[in-house]
Design an enzyme around this catalytic site. Structure first.
Site, PDB file in Angstrom:
ATOM      1  CG  ASP A  12     -18.129   3.499 -22.993  1.00  0.00           C
ATOM      2  OD1 ASP A  12     -18.132   2.333 -22.567  1.00  0.00           O
ATOM      3  OD2 ASP A  12     -17.620   3.821 -24.081  1.00  0.00           O
ATOM      4  CG  ASP A 131      -9.871  -1.675 -23.455  1.00  0.00           C
ATOM      5  OD1 ASP A 131     -10.913  -2.107 -23.976  1.00  0.00           O
ATOM      6  OD2 ASP A 131      -9.846  -1.060 -22.373  1.00  0.00           O
TER       7      ASP A 131
END
Length: 255
Positions: A12, A131
């Site tokens: 990330d 997500d």
């Protein structure tokens, strides 16, 4: 012979650094993306996933120069996501050295995007990233923009819609927002529901805190690949330790 299950460390990236948070917040620095990626390549990770976690929120393009720098240094498949909205973005990422691109928010706003991209570039390089947050028993909803915006869309139904047909996505990157960074294991009910519902590989993401969790994602969740970040970034375990643990649990891996 069964297909080998994959271990995928996730980078990330925010402001040019690898970071790791808990439930998409409480961000900690984990190093330089190129150096971190080189380490995972050396440790024989099966793939690497690079997610520019603020590109969609800030409405800007993915950091292409960093993708180029990583691709020059690593020799395993690289998936790139964040801020990819249209075909020209996909082409730019593939030209920069990515093997696959992950599409999340853009598909919500343009549900035909995945089919268009798969038709143009091939489904093997298009990943639908989801997500998901639990909203009730056996029901998960999709959130976008780094988990900040609710869509009201059922996560499992969306996974089916985005992968069906010849021009659906070739993989699903499924992240549990409830489990992300918490280190208590994958949301196995979510993972299993998705793996039962779709015909393409599921990459389980969110919640790995120890090596046993990786095996659970495969054996109980039905995942084809397991993605993890903090257990690798901060030196708790190596990729080889993870593969050996999975092999000891009877899972086919590439050592």
């Amino acid at each position: 012979m069964p297909l080998a299950k994959r271990i995928i460390p996730c980078l990330d990236v925010c402001n040019g650094r690898v970071v790791k948070g808990t439930k998409f917040v409480d961000i900690k620095d984990a190093g330089d993306p190129v150096e971190v990626a080189k380490r995972y390549d050396f440790e024989c990770a099966d793939e690497i996933t690079f997610l520019d976690i603020t590109a969609s929120i800030e409405g800007r393009d993915t950091m292409i120069h960093m993708v180029e720098a990583i691709a020059e240094q690593v020799f395993i498949p690289l998936t790139v996501g964040g801020g990819i909205r249209k075909a020209v973005d996909v082409r730019a990422m593939l030209n920069a050295g990515a093997d696959k691109v992950a599409i999340n928010s853009a598909a919500i706003f343009n549900p035909n995007l995945i089919n268009q991209l798969s038709e143009e570039f091939g489904s093997q390089c298009i990943v639908i990233a989801i997500d998901a947050k639990k909203v009730s028993d056996n029901k998960w909803e999709i959130f976008t923009h780094g988990g900040r915006k609710s869509t009201g869309i059922d996560a499992i139904e969306w996974a089916v819609k985005m992968t069906k047909g010849d021009n659906g996505a070739g993989e699903v990157l499924l992240t549990s927002m409830d489990c992300d960074g918490v280190k208590t294991g994958f949301d196995l009910l979510l993972t299993k529901a998705a793996s039962d519902a779709v015909d393409v590989p599921i990459i389980a993401s969110g919640g790995v805190g120890n090596l046993e969790h990786l095996s659970e994602g495969v054996l109980q969740g039905g995942a084809d690949a397991v993605l993890a970040a903090s257990i690798f970034h901060f030196g708790e375990y190596t990729i080889q330790q993870a593969k050996q643990a999975m092999q000891e649990n009877g899972i086919e891996v590439r050592l």
